[in-house]
Design an enzyme around this catalytic site. Sequence first.
Site, PDB file in Angstrom:
ATOM      1  CD  GLU A 152      -1.559  20.465   9.279  1.00  8.89           C
ATOM      2  OE1 GLU A 152      -1.534  19.154  10.004  1.00  8.89           O
ATOM      3  OE2 GLU A 152      -1.920  21.547   9.754  1.00  8.89           O
ATOM      4  CG  PHE A 207       2.199  34.008  14.502  1.00  9.12           C
ATOM      5  CD1 PHE A 207       2.352  33.094  15.741  1.00  9.12           C
ATOM      6  CD2 PHE A 207       0.688  33.496  13.566  1.00  9.12           C
ATOM      7  CE1 PHE A 207       1.069  31.708  16.273  1.00  9.12           C
ATOM      8  CE2 PHE A 207       0.020  32.405  14.799  1.00  9.12           C
ATOM      9  CZ  PHE A 207       0.071  31.494  15.827  1.00  9.12           C
ATOM     10  CD  GLN A 208       0.337  29.549  13.269  1.00 12.28           C
ATOM     11  OE1 GLN A 208      -0.370  29.642  12.412  1.00 12.28           O
ATOM     12  NE2 GLN A 208       0.335  28.546  13.972  1.00 12.28           N
ATOM     13  CE  LYS A 233      -4.848  37.035   5.672  1.00  8.88           C
ATOM     14  NZ  LYS A 233      -6.369  36.702   5.508  1.00  8.88           N
ATOM     15  CG  MET A 254      10.775  -4.637   9.502  1.00  8.12           C
ATOM     16  SD  MET A 254      11.374  -6.202   8.913  1.00  8.12           S
ATOM     17  CE  MET A 254      10.039  -6.223   7.551  1.00  8.12           C
TER      18      MET A 254
HETATM   19  C1  LIG Z   1      10.391  -2.419   4.534  1.00  8.01           C
HETATM   20  C2  LIG Z   1      10.498  -2.468   3.177  1.00  8.01           C
HETATM   21  C3  LIG Z   1      10.946  -3.723   2.489  1.00  8.01           C
HETATM   22  C4  LIG Z   1      11.277  -3.440   1.152  1.00  8.01           C
HETATM   23  N1  LIG Z   1      11.161  -4.954   0.274  1.00  8.01           N
HETATM   24  C5  LIG Z   1      11.723  -4.276  -1.190  1.00  8.01           C
HETATM   25  C6  LIG Z   1      12.265  -6.172  -1.538  1.00  8.01           C
HETATM   26  O1  LIG Z   1      12.307  -6.758  -1.353  1.00  8.01           O
HETATM   27  N2  LIG Z   1      12.176  -5.884  -2.469  1.00  8.01           N
HETATM   28  C7  LIG Z   1      11.686  -4.717  -3.935  1.00  8.01           C
HETATM   29  O2  LIG Z   1      11.616  -4.498  -4.901  1.00  8.01           O
HETATM   30  N3  LIG Z   1      10.912  -3.518  -3.461  1.00  8.01           N
HETATM   31  C8  LIG Z   1      11.729  -3.274  -1.382  1.00  8.01           C
HETATM   32  N4  LIG Z   1      10.621  -2.084  -0.595  1.00  8.01           N
HETATM   33  C9  LIG Z   1      11.072  -0.841  -1.534  1.00  8.01           C
HETATM   34  C10 LIG Z   1      12.116  -0.159  -2.031  1.00  8.01           C
HETATM   35  O3  LIG Z   1      12.264   0.250  -1.315  1.00  8.01           O
HETATM   36  C11 LIG Z   1      11.809   0.715  -3.296  1.00  8.01           C
HETATM   37  O4  LIG Z   1      10.097   1.266  -3.180  1.00  8.01           O
HETATM   38  C12 LIG Z   1      11.492   0.066  -4.695  1.00  8.01           C
HETATM   39  O5  LIG Z   1      11.768  -1.456  -4.445  1.00  8.01           O
HETATM   40  C13 LIG Z   1      11.215   0.757  -5.745  1.00  8.01           C
HETATM   41  O6  LIG Z   1      10.094   0.431  -6.647  1.00  8.01           O
HETATM   42  P1  LIG Z   1      10.847   0.506  -8.366  1.00  8.01           P
HETATM   43  O7  LIG Z   1      11.877   0.423  -8.403  1.00  8.01           O
HETATM   44  O8  LIG Z   1       9.875  -0.100  -9.173  1.00  8.01           O
HETATM   45  O9  LIG Z   1      10.688   2.186  -9.105  1.00  8.01           O
HETATM   46  P2  LIG Z   1       9.557   3.360  -8.244  1.00  8.01           P
HETATM   47  O10 LIG Z   1      10.558   4.108  -7.147  1.00  8.01           O
HETATM   48  O11 LIG Z   1       7.942   2.847  -8.184  1.00  8.01           O
HETATM   49  O12 LIG Z   1      10.466   4.830  -8.754  1.00  8.01           O
HETATM   50  C14 LIG Z   1       9.607   3.996 -10.552  1.00  8.01           C
HETATM   51  C15 LIG Z   1      10.951   4.574 -11.662  1.00  8.01           C
HETATM   52  O13 LIG Z   1       9.933   4.344 -12.822  1.00  8.01           O
HETATM   53  C16 LIG Z   1      10.071   5.243 -13.701  1.00  8.01           C
HETATM   54  N5  LIG Z   1       8.833   5.925 -15.155  1.00  8.01           N
HETATM   55  C17 LIG Z   1       7.934   6.747 -13.861  1.00  8.01           C
HETATM   56  N6  LIG Z   1       6.877   6.907 -14.855  1.00  8.01           N
HETATM   57  C18 LIG Z   1       8.035   5.844 -15.731  1.00  8.01           C
HETATM   58  C19 LIG Z   1       6.806   5.747 -17.175  1.00  8.01           C
HETATM   59  N7  LIG Z   1       5.684   6.184 -17.948  1.00  8.01           N
HETATM   60  N8  LIG Z   1       8.026   5.160 -18.331  1.00  8.01           N
HETATM   61  C20 LIG Z   1       9.507   5.012 -18.259  1.00  8.01           C
HETATM   62  N9  LIG Z   1       9.475   4.865 -16.550  1.00  8.01           N
HETATM   63  C21 LIG Z   1       8.822   5.979 -15.668  1.00  8.01           C
HETATM   64  C22 LIG Z   1      11.206   6.418 -12.617  1.00  8.01           C
HETATM   65  O14 LIG Z   1      11.386   7.245 -13.326  1.00  8.01           O
HETATM   66  C23 LIG Z   1      11.575   5.150 -11.672  1.00  8.01           C
HETATM   67  O15 LIG Z   1      12.484   4.862 -12.256  1.00  8.01           O
HETATM   68  C24 LIG Z   1      10.775  -2.446   0.157  1.00  8.01           C
HETATM   69  C25 LIG Z   1      10.049  -1.135   0.605  1.00  8.01           C
HETATM   70  C26 LIG Z   1      10.181  -1.318   2.461  1.00  8.01           C
HETATM   71  C27 LIG Z   1      10.074  -0.050   3.050  1.00  8.01           C
HETATM   72  C1  LIG Z   2       8.249   6.924  10.806  1.00 10.93           C
HETATM   73  C2  LIG Z   2       9.226   5.629  10.763  1.00 10.93           C
HETATM   74  N1  LIG Z   2       9.552   5.318  11.959  1.00 10.93           N
HETATM   75  C3  LIG Z   2      10.244   4.520  12.042  1.00 10.93           C
HETATM   76  C4  LIG Z   2      10.562   3.579  11.233  1.00 10.93           C
HETATM   77  C5  LIG Z   2      11.019   2.302  11.390  1.00 10.93           C
HETATM   78  N2  LIG Z   2      10.959   1.337  11.315  1.00 10.93           N
HETATM   79  C6  LIG Z   2      10.214   0.772  10.292  1.00 10.93           C
HETATM   80  S1  LIG Z   2      10.041  -0.689  10.705  1.00 10.93           S
HETATM   81  C7  LIG Z   2       9.382  -0.999  11.842  1.00 10.93           C
HETATM   82  C8  LIG Z   2       8.397  -1.003  12.498  1.00 10.93           C
HETATM   83  C9  LIG Z   2       7.169  -1.418  12.182  1.00 10.93           C
HETATM   84  O1  LIG Z   2       5.946  -1.599  13.315  1.00 10.93           O
HETATM   85  P1  LIG Z   2       4.317  -1.884  13.260  1.00 10.93           P
HETATM   86  O2  LIG Z   2       4.310  -1.076  12.402  1.00 10.93           O
HETATM   87  O3  LIG Z   2       3.746  -2.197  15.011  1.00 10.93           O
HETATM   88  O4  LIG Z   2       4.826  -3.262  12.035  1.00 10.93           O
HETATM   89  P2  LIG Z   2       5.423  -4.575  12.202  1.00 10.93           P
HETATM   90  O5  LIG Z   2       6.566  -5.418  11.729  1.00 10.93           O
HETATM   91  O6  LIG Z   2       5.166  -4.946  13.435  1.00 10.93           O
HETATM   92  O7  LIG Z   2       4.162  -5.709  11.179  1.00 10.93           O
HETATM   93  C10 LIG Z   2       9.775   0.535  12.609  1.00 10.93           C
HETATM   94  C11 LIG Z   2       9.908   1.412  14.051  1.00 10.93           C
HETATM   95  C12 LIG Z   2       9.830   3.683  10.051  1.00 10.93           C
HETATM   96  N3  LIG Z   2       9.789   3.204   8.801  1.00 10.93           N
HETATM   97  N4  LIG Z   2       9.088   4.801   9.701  1.00 10.93           N
END
Ligand SMILES: Cc1cc2nc3c(=O)[nH]c(=O)nc-3n(C[C@H](O)[C@H](O)[C@H](O)COP(=O)(O)OP(=O)(O)OC[C@H]3O[C@@H](n4cnc5c(N)ncnc54)[C@H](O)[C@@H]3O)c2cc1C
Ligand SMILES: Cc1ncc(C[n+]2csc(CCOP(=O)(O)OP(=O)(O)O)c2C)c(N)n1
Lengths: 164, 572
Positions: free
Chosen positions: B53, B115-116, B165, B480
């Site tokens: 799911e 159940f469930q 259900k 990472m």
């Molecule tokens: C390992 C990792 C590293 C990351 N590193 C970075 C990084 O270096 N830099 C980075 O930027 N992010 C990074 N991210 C992503 C970060 O966590 C956020 O998801 C991201 O920065 C959010 O993007 P956003 O601000 O564009 O907002 P979103 O989450 O895309 O939200 C959209 C925003 O726009 C608004 N909005 C929606 N529709 C409309 C509309 N029609 N008109 C006006 N406003 C609207 C919403 O209200 C909201 O505020 C990383 C994520 C991970 C997992």
């Molecule tokens: C479901 C989940 N569990 C744990 C983490 C924490 N976490 C962030 S990056 C990462 C490693 C990811 O490893 P892999 O998918 O092998 O990618 P790589 O960084 O090696 O490219 C972990 C464990 C996460 N982001 N999501």
Amino acid sequence: MQTHIISLLVEDHPGVLTRMSGMFTQRGINITSLTVSPCEKEGLSRMTVAIKGSESELEKVRKQISNLIEVIKVVNLGKKDAIVRDLCLLRVHVKDSGARSEVMQLAESYGAKIVDAALDSVTLELTEEPERINRFVDLMRHFGVKQLYRTGVTAIGIGAGLER
Amino acid sequence: MTREKLSGAEIVVEELKTEGVEVAFGIPGGVLLDLYDVLDREEAIRHILMRHEQCAAHAADGYARVLGKTGVCIATSGPGATNLVTGLTNANMDSSPVVALTGQVPTSVIGTNAFQEASTFTITMPITKHNFLVKRTEDLPKVIHNAFYIANTGRKGVVLVDLPKDILAGEAKVNLHPKETFAGYKPNIKPNQVQIKRVVEILAKAERPLILAGGGVISAGATEELRHLAEFLGAPVITTLMGKGAIPENHPFCLGMAGMHGQVYANRAINECDALLALGTRFSDRTTGWQLDQFAPDATLIQVDIDTAEINKNLPVDIPIVGDVKLALSAILALLAKKRKKKSESEWEKRIKKMHEACDSCVGDIPKEGASVSEILIKEISRILDDDAIVTTEVGQCQMFAAHYYMTRKPRTFISSGGLGTMGFGFPAAIGAKVAAPDKKVVDLAGDGSFLMTCQDLATCVENDIQVVVCIFDNRYLGMVRQWQELFYEKKYAQTGLGISPDFVKLAEAFGCYAERVEKPEELQDALNNAFDSGKPAVLDMIVGKEDKVLPMIPPGGSIIGMIGTERCKHI
Ligand SMILES: Cc1cc2nc3c(=O)[nH]c(=O)nc-3n(C[C@H](O)[C@H](O)[C@H](O)COP(=O)(O)OP(=O)(O)OC[C@H]3O[C@@H](n4cnc5c(N)ncnc54)[C@H](O)[C@@H]3O)c2cc1C
Ligand SMILES: Cc1ncc(C[n+]2csc(CCOP(=O)(O)OP(=O)(O)O)c2C)c(N)n1
């Protein structure tokens, strides 16, 4: 930290309270008091929430709560522009007739009603601003407060200004 | 229909059709037998049977991100619904429009540990934009209609409908296709004209304007308006991770992604600008760094967002505009055009062009000197794939390598788990993407750790002929986390080694996929061609440097200009 009062007009459904309080929980804000009751419109309820926190914190939750689909309206009620009431029921210990008459005099000066009496206690009801109730309760502590119940605040805006 | 009454299941399916649903991803169960019985007979809706799911939710999410249309997923009560939770949280965090339908035990036994039974309604309350527990069959038309209306208007998000259900099995006489909505739901669409005027004044005067484009720009379909404004103002555009693709990254004004793992020059532009126009972004800490006083210190900050609650939430701004960014941009452009002519090339523009040429994701396919294998591979993939191809990512280094080095040329072609950072997202999201756009190439850029979390759905791909290509960056590490341990925990690799199991080629072949190992970057082109030509879903096991690092980055607690690992960046 300041106490803030928010008045909400919400749909009268199961789950609305959980949804609303969840917003506070997520931000780690403690609700000081909460009242929920029917209101002038059928199918809607009014909630009055009192919280302690900073202005900016309050503003952030307020906006998030207005986003909830079942919340029709959110009003931030400031001290100056609202009538705020709390209802308090308290049972006060009276050790002798002297104490009893003192308690009764004080109650009268605060506008509290005597709603029940027993040999060693009187039960009082006071509907007032929460601060005045606090003061009254503090006074009664000298005699011994056996039980204290408060409904939490409910509040209404002054004049027509707040009802958009 | 000639019958007086319809069953709940029939009503649900009728309303899904009215909402334009063509695909649903799901897994049936006991309490959903009535729904599936009707759904199976319905030709207008294709149901794709998933193998977990969580994947159904991610697939619906990926589908929605590619088309902008609401994705639908279905799960049974209890474990089915709880398995959805990660996927729904992910979609909601990234404001992706998804409607989830869950089965529930009969109303007569709700709350008895039947159940469930799980309290799906309370469990999903904080992870959805809204949810419903339906108590009467006759409420279904209004509920289903509003589920779709709420999911795909305003700030988009997830709406879950919990269906007991007996509500599905019961019959009622109803008026289908109601238009009625809820009084408390009024998404803010139209921006305030007074605020627009103020913004135009600031922008017209600014000497070093900068635009930060977030996920909202893509969601609103405002990418054309964005490009016009940037060109008119001579303003560079930087993006968040979610905003990647809001402007073609080879556009001379694009400086790539900003933030913790962003481009050095995108971050530097933030530091140098005198007006920052933030569009549809929520200023996450990944974008701003952790020292907020160092974020755009000299700039007037303008934030356009459809969600009032985002204004001033993470960063205080000087001028907020609440409303749809497409409308706001059109209004700004119209007013600006009246106010001033397009300027001749400014000093700022000249500087931007230089910065653009130093931006990794903007310069195309040439890996930098001393590049890691991962970097070379992403650049190769970026070169080989056409402009319309869709890439999805898992989470980790693979994702940040992709953010950094993959040149995104069109909106809705870079699909990544931003807010929640869900390992295992990329592959099922790719399934949804491929179903949404069967004629486009769809590639999941995967870490080995992430892929193992949802790889069972290779079976779904094979059974339904969904030809996605998974490119595994095989480093046998939770890379990472390992990188953080290397940089900040004295190379103590606590619980981040993945050993040698499995053999990804054999694993994929066991499912009936095409598979190949790519030992060296030179082999990638042929391998990708083989994969696309195989006529099957495919897995490429690409061997990368075990200790490849994705740099530069802002260290935890650091500021937007305090990036480490910049030695290999061009100095300008
Ligand atoms: C390992 C990792 C590293 C990351 N590193 C970075 C990084 O270096 N830099 C980075 O930027 N992010 C990074 N991210 C992503 C970060 O966590 C956020 O998801 C991201 O920065 C959010 O993007 P956003 O601000 O564009 O907002 P979103 O989450 O895309 O939200 C959209 C925003 O726009 C608004 N909005 C929606 N529709 C409309 C509309 N029609 N008109 C006006 N406003 C609207 C919403 O209200 C909201 O505020 C990383 C994520 C991970 C997992
Ligand atoms: C479901 C989940 N569990 C744990 C983490 C924490 N976490 C962030 S990056 C990462 C490693 C990811 O490893 P892999 O998918 O092998 O990618 P790589 O960084 O090696 O490219 C972990 C464990 C996460 N982001 N999501």
